[in-house]
Write a protein that holds these residues in place. Sequence first.
Motif, mmCIF file in Angstrom:
data_model
loop_
_atom_site.group_PDB
_atom_site.id
_atom_site.type_symbol
_atom_site.label_atom_id
_atom_site.label_comp_id
_atom_site.label_asym_id
_atom_site.label_seq_id
_atom_site.Cartn_x
_atom_site.Cartn_y
_atom_site.Cartn_z
ATOM 1 N N ILE A 110 0.881 -1.127 -0.011
ATOM 2 C CA ILE A 110 -0.144 0.180 -0.073
ATOM 3 C C ILE A 110 0.876 1.307 0.124
ATOM 4 O O ILE A 110 0.852 2.320 -0.576
ATOM 5 N N ASP A 111 1.943 1.142 0.757
ATOM 6 C CA ASP A 111 2.841 2.369 0.782
ATOM 7 C C ASP A 111 3.453 2.547 -0.590
ATOM 8 O O ASP A 111 3.721 3.733 -0.928
ATOM 9 N N ARG A 112 3.926 1.555 -1.206
ATOM 10 C CA ARG A 112 4.313 1.609 -2.485
ATOM 11 C C ARG A 112 3.522 2.130 -3.571
ATOM 12 O O ARG A 112 3.678 2.984 -4.558
ATOM 13 N N ILE A 113 2.158 1.635 -3.476
ATOM 14 C CA ILE A 113 0.986 2.012 -4.396
ATOM 15 C C ILE A 113 0.835 3.606 -4.309
ATOM 16 O O ILE A 113 0.991 4.426 -5.318
ATOM 17 N N ARG A 114 0.934 4.343 -2.916
ATOM 18 C CA ARG A 114 0.770 5.670 -2.572
ATOM 19 C C ARG A 114 1.908 6.345 -3.268
ATOM 20 O O ARG A 114 1.844 7.505 -3.776
ATOM 21 N N GLU A 115 3.074 5.802 -3.068
ATOM 22 C CA GLU A 115 4.362 6.341 -3.465
ATOM 23 C C GLU A 115 4.146 6.605 -5.260
ATOM 24 O O GLU A 115 4.745 7.772 -5.693
ATOM 25 N N ARG A 116 3.723 5.412 -5.679
ATOM 26 C CA ARG A 116 3.705 5.547 -7.312
ATOM 27 C C ARG A 116 2.626 6.437 -7.740
ATOM 28 O O ARG A 116 3.033 7.203 -8.730
ATOM 29 N N GLY A 117 1.573 6.271 -7.153
ATOM 30 C CA GLY A 117 0.174 7.088 -7.579
ATOM 31 C C GLY A 117 -0.466 6.136 -8.531
ATOM 32 O O GLY A 117 -1.559 6.766 -8.994
ATOM 33 N N TYR A 118 -0.150 4.990 -8.640
ATOM 34 C CA TYR A 118 -1.057 3.978 -9.753
ATOM 35 C C TYR A 118 -0.571 2.710 -9.437
ATOM 36 O O TYR A 118 0.425 2.180 -8.590
ATOM 37 N N VAL A 119 -1.697 1.615 -9.543
ATOM 38 C CA VAL A 119 -1.482 0.310 -9.363
ATOM 39 C C VAL A 119 -2.485 -0.254 -10.419
ATOM 40 O O VAL A 119 -3.308 0.034 -10.669
ATOM 41 N N ALA A 120 -1.520 -1.502 -10.696
ATOM 42 C CA ALA A 120 -2.571 -2.532 -11.556
ATOM 43 C C ALA A 120 -3.041 -3.517 -10.532
ATOM 44 O O ALA A 120 -2.492 -3.898 -9.463
ATOM 45 N N VAL A 121 -4.387 -3.371 -10.782
ATOM 46 C CA VAL A 121 -5.068 -4.377 -9.973
ATOM 47 C C VAL A 121 -5.995 -5.655 -10.731
ATOM 48 O O VAL A 121 -6.422 -5.309 -11.853
ATOM 49 N N ASP A 122 -6.035 -6.642 -10.163
ATOM 50 C CA ASP A 122 -6.778 -7.814 -11.005
ATOM 51 C C ASP A 122 -7.281 -8.602 -9.481
ATOM 52 O O ASP A 122 -6.773 -8.822 -8.641
ATOM 53 N N THR A 123 -8.766 -9.238 -10.150
ATOM 54 C CA THR A 123 -9.150 -10.027 -8.717
ATOM 55 C C THR A 123 -9.241 -11.404 -9.317
ATOM 56 O O THR A 123 -9.644 -11.638 -10.723
ATOM 57 N N GLU A 124 -9.275 -12.362 -8.450
ATOM 58 C CA GLU A 124 -9.848 -13.923 -8.986
ATOM 59 C C GLU A 124 -10.893 -14.201 -8.127
ATOM 60 O O GLU A 124 -10.985 -13.876 -6.838
ATOM 61 N N THR A 125 -11.810 -14.813 -9.027
ATOM 62 C CA THR A 125 -13.024 -15.108 -8.165
ATOM 63 C C THR A 125 -13.520 -16.581 -8.479
ATOM 64 O O THR A 125 -12.754 -17.256 -9.367
ATOM 65 N N THR A 126 -14.680 -16.856 -8.171
ATOM 66 C CA THR A 126 -15.097 -18.513 -8.422
ATOM 67 C C THR A 126 -15.982 -18.336 -9.636
ATOM 68 O O THR A 126 -16.593 -19.593 -10.005
ATOM 69 N N SER A 127 -16.497 -17.176 -10.388
ATOM 70 C CA SER A 127 -17.265 -17.469 -11.457
ATOM 71 C C SER A 127 -16.924 -16.109 -12.399
ATOM 72 O O SER A 127 -16.552 -14.999 -11.784
ATOM 73 N N LEU A 128 -17.283 -16.289 -13.468
ATOM 74 C CA LEU A 128 -17.391 -15.000 -14.197
ATOM 75 C C LEU A 128 -18.630 -14.139 -14.174
ATOM 76 O O LEU A 128 -18.797 -12.988 -14.800
ATOM 77 N N GLU A 130 -20.228 -11.934 -12.147
ATOM 78 C CA GLU A 130 -20.020 -10.939 -11.170
ATOM 79 C C GLU A 130 -21.045 -11.215 -9.798
ATOM 80 O O GLU A 130 -20.801 -11.030 -8.701
ATOM 81 N N MET A 131 -22.409 -11.196 -10.512
ATOM 82 C CA MET A 131 -23.403 -11.130 -9.275
ATOM 83 C C MET A 131 -23.345 -12.179 -8.378
ATOM 84 O O MET A 131 -23.928 -12.323 -7.471
ATOM 85 N N ARG A 132 -22.949 -13.449 -8.658
ATOM 86 C CA ARG A 132 -22.722 -14.760 -7.974
ATOM 87 C C ARG A 132 -21.393 -15.132 -7.630
ATOM 88 O O ARG A 132 -21.264 -16.089 -7.140
ATOM 89 N N ALA A 133 -20.444 -14.341 -8.236
ATOM 90 C CA ALA A 133 -19.066 -14.684 -7.763
ATOM 91 C C ALA A 133 -18.581 -14.334 -6.447
ATOM 92 O O ALA A 133 -19.172 -13.746 -5.721
ATOM 93 N N GLU A 134 -17.762 -15.061 -5.923
ATOM 94 C CA GLU A 134 -17.020 -14.901 -4.601
ATOM 95 C C GLU A 134 -15.514 -14.507 -4.831
ATOM 96 O O GLU A 134 -14.853 -15.237 -5.727
ATOM 97 N N LYS A 203 -17.009 -4.031 -10.474
ATOM 98 C CA LYS A 203 -18.310 -4.636 -10.170
ATOM 99 C C LYS A 203 -18.064 -5.773 -8.845
ATOM 100 O O LYS A 203 -18.847 -5.566 -7.833
ATOM 101 N N ILE A 204 -16.871 -6.508 -8.715
ATOM 102 C CA ILE A 204 -16.632 -7.355 -7.575
ATOM 103 C C ILE A 204 -16.424 -6.384 -6.479
ATOM 104 O O ILE A 204 -16.845 -6.696 -5.331
#
Length: 709
Positions: A110-128, A130-134, A203-204
């Motif tokens: 989190i400290d590195r993210i704030r220092e950079r000012g940007y971050v690439a984010v990705d989520t892994e879930t149980t389903s495509l 989104e309304m039923r994914a965990e 959405k997740i």
Amino acid sequence: QPKRRETLIDNRAQIELSKKLVQLDCDMDLPFDLDDLEIKEPDVDTLMGFLTEMEFRTVSKRIADKLGVEAPVIEVASPPAQDVAAPEAVGFDPDAYECVSDEGALQIWIDRIRERGYVAVDTETTSLDEMRAELVGISLSVEPGQACYIPLTHKAASSDDLFGSDDVAEGQMNFDLCLKMLKPVLEDDSVLKIGQNMKYDAKIFALLGINVAPIDDTMLLSYAMHAGLHNHGMDTLSERYLGHQPIPIKPLLGSGKSAITFDRVPIADAVKYAAEDADITLRLWQMFKPQLHVNKVTTVYETLERPLVPVLAQMEMAGIKVDRDTLSRMSNAFAQKMAGLEDEIYELAGRKFNVGSPKQLGEILFDEMNLEMPDGKKPSTGKTGAYSTGADVLEDLATIHDLPRRILDWRQLSKLKSTYTDALQDHINPETGRVHTSYSIAGANTGRLASTDPNLQNIPVRSEEGRRIREAFVAEPGKVIVSLDYSQIELRILAHIAEIDALKQAFLDGIDIHAMTASEMFDVPLEDMTPDIRRQAKAINFGVIYGISGFGLARNLRIPRAEAQGFIDRYFERFPGIRKYMDDTVGFAKEHGYVQTLFGRRINTPEINAKGPHAGFAKRAAINAPIQGTAADVIRRAMVRMPNAIRDLPAKMLLQVHDELIFEVEEGATKKLIDVARDVMENASDPAVKLDVKLAVDAGQGANWAEAH
């Protein structure tokens, strides 16, 4: 047991039918023998040539090693010539990715993210879905080659349980603590969140109470620059622009009955796969973002693509209420009507057969009834030996016999039943009672949105049965469905782009555009216009936009091809601006390799100089793209502005279906909503693009979508 014996006796016919259905037909004539099935060595030159042409770099290396030949050198396709150079490459090392499992390690990120000012984010879930994914885990990256994965809900491995253990695996971070720590930075306006198909991840997080903003999306960056060249999935972009093949997901999840969800993937494997996704996303962003202004599509991305993500996310999460009982009644009605059509079909055919079998239908039409196509020939049988019985073939035959027409009617009902009245019931979310479609922003080259899971944009509107399906889309108690639909937007845009004064004046005077065209085409006064003449003019109006041929128009109007071609020729004589527009557009595409909408959206046309069958399609696509693309841009602009315009009203925007927006609003606020929404839609082109023809929007309201449309 007596009860089971009785069940078997009572269901003997069904049991025998089931047995027959699963038996192999051992007497069938096959178009090959056992010798043809012998495994043979491939023709090396042909195989490697094909792999090179298809740019299968990894596969070609594997096959070359297996065959003992030198692998071909397949250059990584470079971005268009005007693109800037890529940043200096850093190697991919999955073993270097970090697994974050405690508060201290996450705080460092989190400290590195704030220092950079940007971050690439990705989520892994149980389903495509989104309304039923965990949510299973989150991956982050702030520098090429440096990424992490935060496992949250992976299940422990168990050799004793066939279905795996439901116990949480060790070495993971506490779910609530992780979200509590990430929420401030994910919602921080000073930190840019970068994703690949960011709508899914947004959405997740939104369903977990986190509003991710601001965002950038590498899929949409690519789409803004490279529409028409290739798809914009991560694997394609990584291989094409980074020269790297991502870790495949299929070996991790398996397939068929042995398939698992991501929460059962071992954490060590998940770290490599998920962290790499964030790493790739960051690298693509660093490459693509500086190229926007070089490609002159910054405005397209910043006004039509990026701001649409949160709008669509909210629409998809809102969904629309669907009445299951209405769908069920329709399914039963369709089934009864299909049964009645089957009786008519059997009588016309002279015997019973499987109406859903193209092979059996072809044999009846062309072998037993000896029907012939308008050109006096029978359709090709192809490799399978079966006659073609597609809709185009049946449409032609329907002009000479009733059987093909009844088959088309039966197929339409069958599709409506299977695709909508049956399937839509499975798409009703059990928690919300609503259907939540998903919109693909980067699906169509022209900028049109595509609706999937379920597709709500292909519900037929021309048939009575198709229109009835919309009755199942209903408002909640105390609310109303409101529909606002652009009136003939593509013809209005055509009048502007092609500078057709007669069309412009007709729209200005509020004249029925199809009647006006018929009057111009056939020298018939407006007061003497017949529905049949107007219908022909309407078919020509819309057909010309899509580059219809004389053959296609003849089929649509069921008239001789020569007569149809005469209509088209006369159309161009009456409206010479259209022919000039077509010629100029094709010429521009051939010279520059792309066409543009009025808003600057680029649609690349790589096949425009092709020879053979593809040439005609490429030209028609190039001609249509600026018109359809501009219409798509207009409604995108309206959708982006709509949430702010209606924020004080008790209303939600639920669906976009081509040129139509669907809302749900409290009963007392319908007039206000219509006034506000219509103003947004009719002025969506200003001030960026000033059309010579004013846009017009039709509005309707009712208890369901059918009443409102």
